[in-house]
Design a protein around this motif. Structure first.
Motif, mmCIF file in Angstrom:
data_model
loop_
_atom_site.group_PDB
_atom_site.id
_atom_site.type_symbol
_atom_site.label_atom_id
_atom_site.label_comp_id
_atom_site.label_asym_id
_atom_site.label_seq_id
_atom_site.Cartn_x
_atom_site.Cartn_y
_atom_site.Cartn_z
ATOM 1 N N ASP A 18 0.865 -1.182 0.000
ATOM 2 C CA ASP A 18 0.000 0.000 0.000
ATOM 3 C C ASP A 18 0.901 1.232 0.000
ATOM 4 O O ASP A 18 1.226 1.787 1.053
ATOM 5 C CB ASP A 18 -0.906 -0.030 1.236
ATOM 6 C CG ASP A 18 -1.795 1.199 1.357
ATOM 7 O OD1 ASP A 18 -2.010 1.867 0.334
ATOM 8 O OD2 ASP A 18 -2.257 1.478 2.481
ATOM 9 N N TYR A 23 -4.955 2.197 2.612
ATOM 10 C CA TYR A 23 -5.520 1.067 3.355
ATOM 11 C C TYR A 23 -4.832 0.921 4.712
ATOM 12 O O TYR A 23 -4.700 -0.162 5.249
ATOM 13 C CB TYR A 23 -5.364 -0.221 2.533
ATOM 14 C CG TYR A 23 -6.071 -0.145 1.196
ATOM 15 C CD1 TYR A 23 -7.403 -0.506 1.078
ATOM 16 C CD2 TYR A 23 -5.397 0.326 0.070
ATOM 17 C CE1 TYR A 23 -8.065 -0.407 -0.142
ATOM 18 C CE2 TYR A 23 -6.049 0.421 -1.154
ATOM 19 C CZ TYR A 23 -7.376 0.055 -1.257
ATOM 20 O OH TYR A 23 -8.023 0.157 -2.455
ATOM 21 N N TYR A 24 -4.446 2.065 5.276
ATOM 22 C CA TYR A 24 -3.689 2.075 6.522
ATOM 23 C C TYR A 24 -4.438 1.388 7.658
ATOM 24 O O TYR A 24 -3.853 0.705 8.490
ATOM 25 C CB TYR A 24 -3.356 3.520 6.912
ATOM 26 C CG TYR A 24 -2.536 3.630 8.176
ATOM 27 C CD1 TYR A 24 -1.165 3.407 8.154
ATOM 28 C CD2 TYR A 24 -3.150 3.947 9.393
ATOM 29 C CE1 TYR A 24 -0.405 3.501 9.305
ATOM 30 C CE2 TYR A 24 -2.400 4.035 10.560
ATOM 31 C CZ TYR A 24 -1.031 3.813 10.509
ATOM 32 O OH TYR A 24 -0.288 3.889 11.658
ATOM 33 N N TRP A 26 -6.517 -1.084 7.546
ATOM 34 C CA TRP A 26 -6.856 -2.495 7.365
ATOM 35 C C TRP A 26 -6.144 -3.384 8.382
ATOM 36 O O TRP A 26 -6.644 -4.428 8.761
ATOM 37 C CB TRP A 26 -6.520 -2.934 5.931
ATOM 38 C CG TRP A 26 -7.630 -2.614 4.967
ATOM 39 C CD1 TRP A 26 -8.513 -1.590 5.069
ATOM 40 C CD2 TRP A 26 -7.982 -3.331 3.793
ATOM 41 N NE1 TRP A 26 -9.388 -1.604 4.017
ATOM 42 C CE2 TRP A 26 -9.088 -2.673 3.211
ATOM 43 C CE3 TRP A 26 -7.468 -4.453 3.156
ATOM 44 C CZ2 TRP A 26 -9.689 -3.109 2.038
ATOM 45 C CZ3 TRP A 26 -8.064 -4.885 1.979
ATOM 46 C CH2 TRP A 26 -9.166 -4.226 1.428
ATOM 47 N N ARG A 41 1.328 -5.028 6.299
ATOM 48 C CA ARG A 41 1.190 -3.979 5.298
ATOM 49 C C ARG A 41 2.543 -3.320 5.061
ATOM 50 O O ARG A 41 3.253 -2.956 6.004
ATOM 51 C CB ARG A 41 0.179 -2.926 5.761
ATOM 52 C CG ARG A 41 -0.318 -1.995 4.656
ATOM 53 C CD ARG A 41 -1.284 -0.953 5.218
ATOM 54 N NE ARG A 41 -0.591 -0.071 6.135
ATOM 55 C CZ ARG A 41 0.109 1.003 5.775
ATOM 56 N NH1 ARG A 41 0.212 1.334 4.489
ATOM 57 N NH2 ARG A 41 0.698 1.751 6.671
ATOM 58 N N SER A 63 -2.110 -2.718 -3.981
ATOM 59 C CA SER A 63 -2.930 -1.540 -4.260
ATOM 60 C C SER A 63 -2.412 -0.868 -5.528
ATOM 61 O O SER A 63 -1.252 -0.468 -5.599
ATOM 62 C CB SER A 63 -2.858 -0.579 -3.069
ATOM 63 O OG SER A 63 -3.538 0.622 -3.361
ATOM 64 N N GLU A 113 -11.340 -0.403 -6.233
ATOM 65 C CA GLU A 113 -10.688 0.313 -5.130
ATOM 66 C C GLU A 113 -11.572 0.346 -3.884
ATOM 67 O O GLU A 113 -11.077 0.348 -2.752
ATOM 68 C CB GLU A 113 -10.365 1.738 -5.592
ATOM 69 C CG GLU A 113 -9.491 2.523 -4.647
ATOM 70 C CD GLU A 113 -9.131 3.876 -5.224
ATOM 71 O OE1 GLU A 113 -7.960 4.262 -5.153
ATOM 72 O OE2 GLU A 113 -10.040 4.545 -5.776
ATOM 73 N N GLN A 114 -12.883 0.342 -4.098
ATOM 74 C CA GLN A 114 -13.819 0.479 -2.985
ATOM 75 C C GLN A 114 -14.196 -0.858 -2.345
ATOM 76 O O GLN A 114 -15.127 -0.931 -1.554
ATOM 77 C CB GLN A 114 -15.112 1.176 -3.454
ATOM 78 C CG GLN A 114 -14.921 2.582 -4.007
ATOM 79 C CD GLN A 114 -14.398 2.599 -5.433
ATOM 80 O OE1 GLN A 114 -14.424 1.577 -6.119
ATOM 81 N NE2 GLN A 114 -13.909 3.748 -5.879
ATOM 82 N N LYS A 116 -14.820 -3.855 -0.003
ATOM 83 C CA LYS A 116 -14.897 -3.913 1.455
ATOM 84 C C LYS A 116 -14.127 -5.122 1.970
ATOM 85 O O LYS A 116 -14.071 -6.164 1.321
ATOM 86 C CB LYS A 116 -16.353 -3.974 1.914
ATOM 87 C CG LYS A 116 -17.213 -2.803 1.435
ATOM 88 C CD LYS A 116 -16.706 -1.469 1.964
ATOM 89 C CE LYS A 116 -17.619 -0.319 1.541
ATOM 90 N NZ LYS A 116 -17.090 0.994 1.980
ATOM 91 N N MET A 117 -13.586 -4.972 3.158
ATOM 92 C CA MET A 117 -12.805 -6.053 3.743
ATOM 93 C C MET A 117 -13.563 -7.377 3.844
ATOM 94 O O MET A 117 -13.019 -8.432 3.502
ATOM 95 C CB MET A 117 -12.286 -5.630 5.114
ATOM 96 C CG MET A 117 -11.616 -6.746 5.910
ATOM 97 S SD MET A 117 -10.137 -7.411 5.126
ATOM 98 C CE MET A 117 -8.940 -6.195 5.654
#
Length: 415
Positions: A18, A23-24, A26, A41, A63, A113-114, A116-117
């Motif tokens: 990333d 996505y910090y 996550w 990450r 990413s 990009e959107q 969801k986890m």
């Protein structure tokens, strides 16, 4: 005999690149939706590659940036270092169609990009399950013991490199195929068969490239190579290998047409074509490796009216879709192609929520009649309504049946 291999309970080791920090959070959110993940990450590609060299990794999430070529090149290095790791791009909505096609060839999924986890976690867990199935020791031991195990042809590798090149043209591509006279002859034979239905004879490879496209030519080159590796022995009378090759070409063309009708991307259409060409590769492998044993499987399937893949599973602990998919995965074919080959008889086992190459291959295989086999053994798939409802396309089946009728008539006319 059931596969008794031990199941692992270790957490999934997931690395995420990333570089923008998008996505910090996550890292802290992952425990709430994916308790069995061990997420690391990173913000530097070189650090990611170094970490991959140090040990096992289950999945890599990348990413996407605006530098598509750099991202794709990095993922290719990931695949080289950890070929069994799940590879996922997140983003890429700014990439053009060709860039997304190249990314699809080397990744398992491309998410928006959107994403969801919870959705990503569910899909990643599914992909890890599929990967474990294809890499279980009983299946790899069987493939490793094959006397006729082929290697991917050089022409296929060169065509793949040409796909990823920005400068390859029809002339350069035709020259690649011409380096293997056997493959070139088979490709031209297939292009000029009644199953493609061109109004005139195609006389050279350059013209074939122009008409069919590089990715379709690559698929034909690979299937031609495999056809030459798995030849029908003189005493094999249970079904015709040649008829199986011909039917696979029709399945490929119908799968591609269904994908086009469904409005699928060009990449999905291409992968559906390749998946259709190779969907029954495992049948040829099983029949070639131990003809007498497979003859018994066919006869039992016909006598008991049981689906062929279920009888294979009971006898070998795996079925032909898994055998073919495992070999193609070893050759690093696009993951959606591998998945369509593996699950074409059992698509309901997929985690799909929409139309994919698997959808097209499954429907095409189910809507075309089986080739003649001993005891009238049905080797085609049975249309899985449960799966089609799962992905929301059940209402499309009537128009797909009409589309299939044209190919069915070709199959009957050339019987």
């Amino acid at each position: 005999m059931a596969d008794k291999e031990k199941k692992t309970t270790r957490p999934l080791k997931v690395l995420m690149l990333d570089t923008t920090g998008g996505y910090y959070n996550w890292g802290t959110n992952v425990s709430s939706v994916a308790e069995d993940w061990e997420l690391t990450r990173l913000d530097n590609g070189d650090a990611l590659l170094e970490l991959l060299k140090q040990g096992h990794c289950d999945a890599v999430l990348l990413s996407c940036s605006l530098r598509a070529a750099a991202d794709i090149s990095l993922m290719q290095k990931v695949a080289y270092i950890q070929p069994k790791a799940i590879r996922i791009f997140i983003g890429g909505q700014y990439w053009n169609q060709e860039q997304r096609a190249k990314a699809s060839d080397i990744s398992h999924r491309i998410f928006p990009e959107q994403v969801k986890m919870p959705e990503l976690a569910s899909r990643l867990n599914y992909l890890c399950k599929i990967t474990r199935l294809l890499n279980r020791s009983s299946l790899h031991e069987y493939i490793g013991n094959l006397n006729c195990l082929p290697t991917p042809p050089g022409v296929y590798r060169e065509l793949t490199e040409a796909i990823h090149s920005e400068v390859a043209d029809a002339m350069a591509i035709s020259k690649i195929i011409e380096r293997d006279p056997g493959v070139a002859a088979q490709v031209m034979r297939q292009v000029n068969s009644a199953y493609f239905g061109f109004q005139r004879e195609i006389t050279n490879l350059r013209e074939a490239v122009t008409l069919l496209g590089l990715r379709n030519l690559r698929g034909l080159a690979l299937s031609s190579h495999l056809n030459s590796q798995f030849k029908q022995s003189a005493d094999w009378k249970d079904f015709s290998f040649e008829r199986m090759h011909e039917r696979s070409l029709l399945v490929a063309r119908l799968a591609q047409a269904i994908s086009r009708k469904a409005g699928a991307s060009k990449t999905t259409q291409d992968h559906a074509f390749l998946g259709g060409l190779l969907h029954d590769l495992g049948v040829l492998i099983l029949a070639s490796h131990d003809p007498e044993q497979y003859r018994k499987v066919l006869r039992y399937s016909a006598k008991k009216q049981k689906p062929l893949y279920l009888v294979e599973k009971a006898v070998y602990s795996f079925f032909h879709g898994e055998v073919g998919a495992a070999l193609l995965a070893m050759w690093r074919l696009p993951e959606s192609v591998v998945e369509s080959v593996m699950l074409h008889h059992v698509p309901h086992l997929s985690a799909d929520t929409g139309f994919t190459a698997l959808t097209a291959v499954h429907v095409a295989d189910a809507l075309l009649p089986s080739i003649d086999a001993i005891g009238q053994c049905n080797m085609a798939s049975e249309l899985c309504t449960r799966y089609l409802e799962q992905i929301g396309v059940a209402s499309e089946v009537p128009q797909w049946r009409m589309l299939a009728n044209e190919y069915r008539l070709k199959m009957v006319a050339n019987a």
